[in-house]
Write a protein that holds these residues in place. Structure first.
Motif, short mmCIF file in Angstrom:
data_model
loop_
_atom_site.label_atom_id
_atom_site.label_comp_id
_atom_site.label_asym_id
_atom_site.label_seq_id
_atom_site.Cartn_x
_atom_site.Cartn_y
_atom_site.Cartn_z
N PHE A 217 0.77 -1.07 0.06
CA PHE A 217 -0.05 -0.06 -0.15
C PHE A 217 0.86 1.56 0.02
CE2 PHE A 217 -2.59 -3.07 1.53
CZ PHE A 217 -4.06 -2.79 1.70
N SER A 218 0.33 2.12 -0.64
CA SER A 218 0.90 3.80 -0.51
C SER A 218 0.22 4.50 0.09
CB SER A 218 0.81 4.08 -1.68
OG SER A 218 2.32 3.17 -2.99
N PRO A 219 1.03 5.51 0.26
CA PRO A 219 -0.16 6.59 1.67
C PRO A 219 -1.35 7.25 0.71
CG PRO A 219 2.80 7.04 2.12
CD PRO A 219 2.69 5.88 1.03
N GLY A 220 -2.16 7.29 1.46
CA GLY A 220 -3.08 7.87 0.83
C GLY A 220 -4.47 7.39 -0.08
N THR A 221 -3.54 5.54 -0.11
CA THR A 221 -4.62 4.98 -0.58
C THR A 221 -5.68 3.87 0.75
OG1 THR A 221 -3.25 2.96 -0.79
CG2 THR A 221 -2.71 4.07 -2.66
N LEU A 222 -6.36 3.22 -0.32
CA LEU A 222 -7.20 2.25 0.63
C LEU A 222 -6.26 1.43 1.63
CD1 LEU A 222 -10.23 2.79 1.87
CD2 LEU A 222 -10.53 1.33 -0.34
N ARG A 223 -6.94 0.58 2.70
CA ARG A 223 -5.88 0.26 3.09
C ARG A 223 -6.91 -0.51 4.07
NH1 ARG A 223 -5.06 -3.56 4.89
NH2 ARG A 223 -4.10 -4.17 6.74
N GLY A 224 -8.35 -0.04 4.04
CA GLY A 224 -9.45 -0.78 4.80
C GLY A 224 -10.52 -0.28 5.09
N ALA A 225 -10.89 -1.02 6.13
CA ALA A 225 -12.35 0.01 6.80
C ALA A 225 -12.38 -0.65 8.30
CB ALA A 225 -13.17 0.59 6.35
N PHE A 226 -13.01 0.63 8.95
CA PHE A 226 -13.25 0.38 10.24
C PHE A 226 -15.08 -0.07 10.18
CE2 PHE A 226 -10.30 3.31 12.08
CZ PHE A 226 -9.37 2.76 12.85
N THR A 227 -15.65 -0.71 10.70
CA THR A 227 -17.16 -1.34 10.21
C THR A 227 -17.90 -1.42 11.50
OG1 THR A 227 -18.74 -3.22 9.13
CG2 THR A 227 -16.15 -3.46 10.11
N LEU A 228 -19.10 -1.17 12.31
CA LEU A 228 -19.61 -1.10 12.78
C LEU A 228 -21.50 -1.86 11.77
CD1 LEU A 228 -20.40 0.01 16.07
CD2 LEU A 228 -21.61 2.11 14.34
N THR A 229 -21.75 -2.56 13.04
CA THR A 229 -23.14 -3.36 13.22
C THR A 229 -24.13 -2.73 14.54
OG1 THR A 229 -22.76 -4.69 11.67
CG2 THR A 229 -25.14 -4.91 12.40
N LEU A 230 -24.74 -2.33 14.48
CA LEU A 230 -26.10 -1.60 15.23
C LEU A 230 -27.33 -2.45 15.18
CD1 LEU A 230 -25.24 2.16 16.08
CD2 LEU A 230 -24.63 0.27 17.90
N HIS A 231 -27.48 -3.17 16.49
CA HIS A 231 -28.47 -3.97 16.21
C HIS A 231 -29.34 -2.86 16.98
CE1 HIS A 231 -26.29 -7.43 15.13
NE2 HIS A 231 -25.07 -7.69 16.04
N ARG A 232 -30.87 -2.76 15.87
CA ARG A 232 -32.05 -2.33 16.96
C ARG A 232 -32.87 -3.06 16.99
NH1 ARG A 232 -29.33 2.33 17.26
NH2 ARG A 232 -28.97 3.69 15.50
N PRO A 233 -33.56 -3.53 17.99
CA PRO A 233 -34.64 -4.33 18.00
C PRO A 233 -35.22 -4.07 16.86
CG PRO A 233 -34.45 -2.49 19.92
CD PRO A 233 -33.48 -2.16 19.02
#
Length: 187
Positions: A171-187
């Motif tokens: 990877f080079s600086p400024g490229t996409l390394r990955g992502a944070f991911t979140l799932t908030l479960h709703r009732p």
């Protein structure tokens, strides 16, 4: 009734596309998702910076191997959500993206190629399972020792020993390394 249909059509379109902008999302849910992923980012960065100061890049790799998943699991439990990191080119197979995450990562790459800054890339969708959110992790200069195109041979050997299926280099600086991911479960 027409206003309700337009709103519903917008929600359906957002779910089909899998992304919404901040203006289309529930502001409180978006703020909650952003706050949670920022917290994970800060905690991981803190642990890696401390390990890097103590043991250099090899210490950071060791700390990531030992601390990253337990930290994300602990934060997930505390928040009552599923939070983590993912990428298309993984270091740890335990972080593999699901279908929605993979689609968002591909969209992030397209948006990056179209000139959008990596730091601005995020996606949000709400469905029956809850709220899904992703925030891009841009490749930083400080991460190049372990994720860049020229990983030192000794460090490469350490990474391969801990992560035999590693694909997270080049990877080079400024490229996409990955992502944070979140799932908030709703009732």
């Amino acid at each position: 009734m027409d206003a309700m249909r337009r709103a519903l059509a917008g929600c359906v379109l957002a779910l089909c596309l899998g992304t919404t902008g901040a203006e289309a999302a529930d502001p409180a849910a978006l703020a909650e998702a952003r706050g949670a992923t920022l917290r994970l980012q800060q905690e991981l960065q803190g642990a890696l910076k401390a390990a890097m100061a103590e043991g250099g890049p090899a210490g950071a790799v060791e700390a990531c191997h030992l601390q990253a998943l337990p930290l994300t699991e602990s934060l997930s439990e505390e928040l009552g959500a599923e939070i983590g990191r993912t990428a298309l080119r993984l270091r740890n197979p335990a972080n593999a993206p699901d279908a929605w995450e993979a689609a968002q990562l591909h969209r992030f790459e397209e948006r990056l190629a179209a000139g959008e800054p990596a730091a601005d890339l995020e996606a949000m969708a709400e469905g029956p399972g809850g709220l899904r959110y992703m925030k891009a992790i841009p490749m930083q200069e400080a991460c190049a020792a372990c994720h860049g195109p020229d990983v030192a041979p000794g460090l490469r050997a350490k990474i391969e020993a801990l992560y035999p299926q590693d694909r997270a280099t080049g990877f080079s600086p400024g490229t996409l390394r990955g992502a944070f991911t979140l799932t908030l479960h709703r009732p």
